[in-house]
Scaffold this motif. Structure first.
Motif, PDB file in Angstrom:
ATOM      1  N   TRP A  77      -0.709  -4.911  -6.664  1.00 38.56           N
ATOM      2  CA  TRP A  77      -1.132  -3.513  -6.826  1.00 38.56           C
ATOM      3  C   TRP A  77      -1.792  -3.277  -8.180  1.00 38.56           C
ATOM      4  CZ3 TRP A  77      -1.472  -1.001  -2.550  1.00 38.56           C
ATOM      5  CH2 TRP A  77      -0.610  -1.291  -1.490  1.00 38.56           C
ATOM      6  N   ARG A  78      -1.612  -4.207  -9.109  1.00 39.88           N
ATOM      7  CA  ARG A  78      -2.298  -4.074 -10.409  1.00 39.88           C
ATOM      8  C   ARG A  78      -3.804  -4.060 -10.227  1.00 39.88           C
ATOM      9  NH1 ARG A  78      -0.893  -8.995 -13.895  1.00 39.88           N
ATOM     10  NH2 ARG A  78      -1.676  -9.931 -11.964  1.00 39.88           N
ATOM     11  N   CYS A 104      -7.023  11.647  -1.437  1.00 39.69           N
ATOM     12  CA  CYS A 104      -5.563  11.777  -1.349  1.00 39.69           C
ATOM     13  C   CYS A 104      -5.056  11.159  -0.051  1.00 39.69           C
ATOM     14  CB  CYS A 104      -5.152  13.250  -1.409  1.00 39.69           C
ATOM     15  SG  CYS A 104      -5.454  14.066  -2.992  1.00 39.69           S
ATOM     16  N   ASP A 105      -5.727  11.469   1.042  1.00 42.04           N
ATOM     17  CA  ASP A 105      -5.347  10.968   2.362  1.00 42.04           C
ATOM     18  C   ASP A 105      -5.339   9.440   2.382  1.00 42.04           C
ATOM     19  OD1 ASP A 105      -5.191  11.586   5.493  1.00 42.04           O
ATOM     20  OD2 ASP A 105      -6.706  10.020   5.206  1.00 42.04           O
ATOM     21  N   VAL A 106      -6.378   8.846   1.805  1.00 38.62           N
ATOM     22  CA  VAL A 106      -6.509   7.388   1.820  1.00 38.62           C
ATOM     23  C   VAL A 106      -5.416   6.726   0.973  1.00 38.62           C
ATOM     24  CG1 VAL A 106      -7.958   5.511   0.956  1.00 38.62           C
ATOM     25  CG2 VAL A 106      -8.965   7.316   2.351  1.00 38.62           C
ATOM     26  N   ILE A 107      -5.118   7.300  -0.192  1.00 40.15           N
ATOM     27  CA  ILE A 107      -4.078   6.707  -1.042  1.00 40.15           C
ATOM     28  C   ILE A 107      -2.724   6.764  -0.358  1.00 40.15           C
ATOM     29  CG2 ILE A 107      -2.825   6.985  -3.218  1.00 40.15           C
ATOM     30  CD1 ILE A 107      -5.430   7.859  -4.510  1.00 40.15           C
ATOM     31  N   VAL A 108      -2.432   7.883   0.301  1.00 43.00           N
ATOM     32  CA  VAL A 108      -1.162   7.989   1.021  1.00 43.00           C
ATOM     33  C   VAL A 108      -1.071   6.941   2.124  1.00 43.00           C
ATOM     34  CG1 VAL A 108       0.216   9.439   2.559  1.00 43.00           C
ATOM     35  CG2 VAL A 108      -0.817  10.426   0.511  1.00 43.00           C
ATOM     36  N   LYS A 109      -2.144   6.809   2.919  1.00 47.12           N
ATOM     37  CA  LYS A 109      -2.102   5.923   4.083  1.00 47.12           C
ATOM     38  C   LYS A 109      -2.231   4.449   3.714  1.00 47.12           C
ATOM     39  CE  LYS A 109      -3.874   9.385   7.331  1.00 47.12           C
ATOM     40  NZ  LYS A 109      -5.043   9.819   8.153  1.00 47.12           N
ATOM     41  N   VAL A 111      -1.758   3.060   0.601  1.00 47.20           N
ATOM     42  CA  VAL A 111      -0.815   2.593  -0.413  1.00 47.20           C
ATOM     43  C   VAL A 111       0.591   3.082  -0.082  1.00 47.20           C
ATOM     44  CG1 VAL A 111      -0.199   2.517  -2.859  1.00 47.20           C
ATOM     45  CG2 VAL A 111      -2.609   2.557  -2.186  1.00 47.20           C
ATOM     46  N   GLY A 112       0.776   4.407  -0.124  1.00 47.05           N
ATOM     47  CA  GLY A 112       2.110   4.963   0.093  1.00 47.05           C
ATOM     48  C   GLY A 112       2.788   4.464   1.351  1.00 47.05           C
ATOM     49  N   MET A 113       2.041   4.409   2.461  1.00 48.53           N
ATOM     50  CA  MET A 113       2.629   3.998   3.739  1.00 48.53           C
ATOM     51  C   MET A 113       2.597   2.483   3.952  1.00 48.53           C
ATOM     52  SD  MET A 113       1.335   6.940   6.392  1.00 48.53           S
ATOM     53  CE  MET A 113       1.937   8.632   6.303  1.00 48.53           C
ATOM     54  N   GLN A 114       1.959   1.764   3.036  1.00 51.18           N
ATOM     55  CA  GLN A 114       1.863   0.305   3.194  1.00 51.18           C
ATOM     56  C   GLN A 114       2.828  -0.453   2.280  1.00 51.18           C
ATOM     57  OE1 GLN A 114       0.020  -0.894   5.647  1.00 51.18           O
ATOM     58  NE2 GLN A 114      -0.637   1.214   6.081  1.00 51.18           N
ATOM     59  N   VAL A 115       3.332   0.212   1.243  1.00 50.07           N
ATOM     60  CA  VAL A 115       4.260  -0.438   0.325  1.00 50.07           C
ATOM     61  C   VAL A 115       5.529  -0.832   1.074  1.00 50.07           C
ATOM     62  CG1 VAL A 115       5.755  -0.056  -1.674  1.00 50.07           C
ATOM     63  CG2 VAL A 115       3.379   0.681  -1.742  1.00 50.07           C
ATOM     64  N   ARG A 116       5.993  -2.052   0.813  1.00 48.48           N
ATOM     65  CA  ARG A 116       7.192  -2.577   1.478  1.00 48.48           C
ATOM     66  C   ARG A 116       8.262  -2.917   0.444  1.00 48.48           C
ATOM     67  NH1 ARG A 116       4.810  -7.661   4.232  1.00 48.48           N
ATOM     68  NH2 ARG A 116       3.796  -7.744   2.186  1.00 48.48           N
ATOM     69  N   ASP A 117       9.458  -3.156   0.927  1.00 51.72           N
ATOM     70  CA  ASP A 117      10.545  -3.538   0.025  1.00 51.72           C
ATOM     71  C   ASP A 117      10.162  -4.757  -0.803  1.00 51.72           C
ATOM     72  OD1 ASP A 117      12.896  -1.737   0.662  1.00 51.72           O
ATOM     73  OD2 ASP A 117      12.435  -2.466   2.658  1.00 51.72           O
ATOM     74  N   ILE A 134       2.495   0.532  -8.839  1.00 52.76           N
ATOM     75  CA  ILE A 134       2.768   1.448  -7.723  1.00 52.76           C
ATOM     76  C   ILE A 134       3.085   2.823  -8.292  1.00 52.76           C
ATOM     77  CG2 ILE A 134       4.294   1.929  -5.772  1.00 52.76           C
ATOM     78  CD1 ILE A 134       4.710  -1.094  -5.481  1.00 52.76           C
ATOM     79  N   GLN A 135       3.872   2.844  -9.369  1.00 50.28           N
ATOM     80  CA  GLN A 135       4.173   4.114 -10.030  1.00 50.28           C
ATOM     81  C   GLN A 135       2.903   4.780 -10.537  1.00 50.28           C
ATOM     82  OE1 GLN A 135       7.611   5.659 -10.861  1.00 50.28           O
ATOM     83  NE2 GLN A 135       5.966   7.139 -10.595  1.00 50.28           N
ATOM     84  N   ASP A 136       2.006   3.992 -11.141  1.00 49.65           N
ATOM     85  CA  ASP A 136       0.736   4.548 -11.632  1.00 49.65           C
ATOM     86  C   ASP A 136      -0.067   5.162 -10.495  1.00 49.65           C
ATOM     87  OD1 ASP A 136       1.275   3.769 -14.234  1.00 49.65           O
ATOM     88  OD2 ASP A 136       0.234   1.861 -14.053  1.00 49.65           O
TER      89      ASP A 136
END
Length: 482
Positions: A77-78, A104-109, A111-117, A134-136
């Motif tokens: 993610w860096r 905004c929509d693209v970042i949510v879908k 990144v936000g919805m693709q990040v895994r444990d 990810i925090q950034d």
């Protein structure tokens, strides 16, 4: 080459360097093709397909990472943040409201919805911990949502869509359990906007308090402009004066004073800003402007000679990297017959952990070698194993303090070796080459006989360490100087 071969196949099979050469050559000769390539590779942000670019980047940066314990698949993610998210966010103010929502929509879908444990199982030791990025990205998302919600033209449909999107993201969110996500905060902003049915100061205040990505100062600046847009110029000025603890706000205020030709108040403001910085305000960061440098620029045009000299002294004492520049400027301004007393006081007032390295270049320039030797002696008295400090200034002191420097060098090198390479203890042999290189430099600095004495002593004293003796024997000893 078969001329009938399909061009797509030729391109698919071509070497990347050959393709770059062909494209560059054609672009240099044909302006229309050059503009086409530029627009494709670096389109105006309003024309960027955020979804395509981000999905491609995520796919490209998702790979296997190897650690001491296991192999895992995760996303770097860096690179996603540095290459795409951050540049896009820096130009977000120029986007239309529809395009801003799209981002905004693209970042949510993507990144936000693709990040895994697995994205949080990295380790700094192996260089695969990307949770900070990810925090950034999540901080950027919160600020982008804020930019959207302060748009006067944002429609009810966009607000409803954003609310639906964030609620859907919350249902799949795993980020919050690790580092915290901005989803609840974005829903709070949407609620503020929908209840008021207009842009209100409360939205700005919430963003200032949340301080996502340390952007509170930027939001204060936006709030100032918002207050002015309501025709409340005096209130905006008062609020700006109250919030100069934020560097962005102070710089905004400074630029406005300069644009108005009010340099006197600008200097007063810069003095206040420097006082806040000197007091250690947590709002200040490496990005904070050099207030004293800005003040010097004004003093060159409007200040007296005494004021310029006084400010340069402060710049000299506050600087680590530009001391030489300010020293030169001071030397040009101070009368030659007063310079000796001036530089003595200037250098005497340098304080801190590393005084000798801070002022040594100027002591050498002014021929203050007794002063320099005293500092070397004091340094080695405090740290008996520190041979690198006398080594650093050995050449400068060779002619005037040779015998005393020779004694210090021999004593500190022996103390260092006794401390680092004691018998019957495991040592880090990787340091041997650096130690050898330091000793090897002695002959170039004018201490060949000193070098010979040190090396011969070490070869006898540490003969039980073959790796060290091998390094020492590689030193070519000469005795024609020193």
């Amino acid at each position: 080459m078969n001329a009938s071969k399909d061009i797509s196949q030729l391109i698919a099979n071509a070497n990347e360097d050959d393709l770059r050469y062909i494209v560059s050559g054609w672009a240099n000769k044909h302006s229309d093709f050059r503009d086409y390539v530029r627009n494709i590779l670096c389109p105006p942000i309003e024309d960027v397909d955020f979804g395509l670019k981000l999905s491609q980047a995520v796919n490209r940066e998702t790979k296997e990472f190897f650690s001491h314990h296991d192999v895992r698949e995760a996303t770097d993610w860096r690179n996603v943040y540095n290459d795409l998210i951050e540049p896009w966010s820096e130009n977000a103010d120029s986007l239309s409201s529809e395009k801003l929502y799209d981002l905004c929509d693209v970042i949510v879908k993507e990144v936000g919805m693709q990040v895994r444990d697995e994205d949080f199982y990295g380790d700094d030791w192996y260089g695969d911990d990307f949770s900070g990025y990810i925090q950034d990205i999540m901080d950027v998302l919160g600020n982008l949502a804020g930019l959207l919600l302060i748009r006067e033209d944002v429609s009810h449909e966009i607000l409803d869509s954003l609310k639906k999107l964030i609620k859907a993201a919350k249902k799949k969110d795993i980020i919050d359990s690790y580092i915290g996500s901005p989803y609840d905060f974005i829903l709070e902003l949407i609620s503020l906007r929908q209840k008021a049915d207009e842009v209100i100061c409360g939205i700005y205040d919430a963003l200032i308090d949340e301080n996502l990505g340390d952007e509170a100062g930027a939001w204060v600046c936006r709030k100032i402009d918002f207050i002015r847009s309501m025709g409340l110029a005096d209130e905006a000025r008062k609020y700006m004066e109250e919030e100069i603890k934020y560097p962005e706000v102070c710089l905004k205020y400074y630029n406005e004073l300069i644009d108005d030709g009010n340099w006197q108040d600008a200097i007063i403001l810069l003095d206040r800003a420097q006082a806040i910085k000197d007091n250690g305000s947590y709002f200040y960061s490496p990005r904070t402007p050099n207030w004293l440098e800005l003040k010097q620029q004004l003093l060159v045009e409007h200040g007296t000679l005494e004021e310029r000299i006084d400010n340069l002294k402060r710049l000299f004492h506050n600087s680590h990297n530009d001391k030489k520049k300010y020293y030169r400027q001071l030397k040009e301004l101070v009368d030659a017959d007063k310079w000796n007393e001036f530089y003595y006081n200037l250098l005497s007032n340098v304080t801190g952990y590393n005084v000798i390295d801070e002022i040594a270049p100027f002591l050498i320039e002014e021929g203050e070698l007794d002063w320099l030797f005293r500092l070397v002696s004091e340094s080695t008295a405090k740290t008996p194993t520190d041979y690198r400090t006398p080594l650093k200034y050995a050449e400068a002191l060779c002619r005037t303090h040779f015998e005393k420097m020779q004694t210090i060098l021999i004593r500190t090198v022996r103390a260092y070796a006794a401390d680092r390479f004691p018998p019957k203890k495991k040592v880090n042999s990787s340091k041997y080459p650096y130690f050898r290189a330091d000793l090897e430099s002695l002959s170039e600095l004018g201490y060949s006989k000193t070098q010979k004495e040190i090396v011969e002593f070490l070869l006898q004293e540490y003969r039980f360490r073959p790796s060290l003796t091998k390094e020492l024997k590689s030193i070519k000893l000469v005795t024609d100087n020193g």
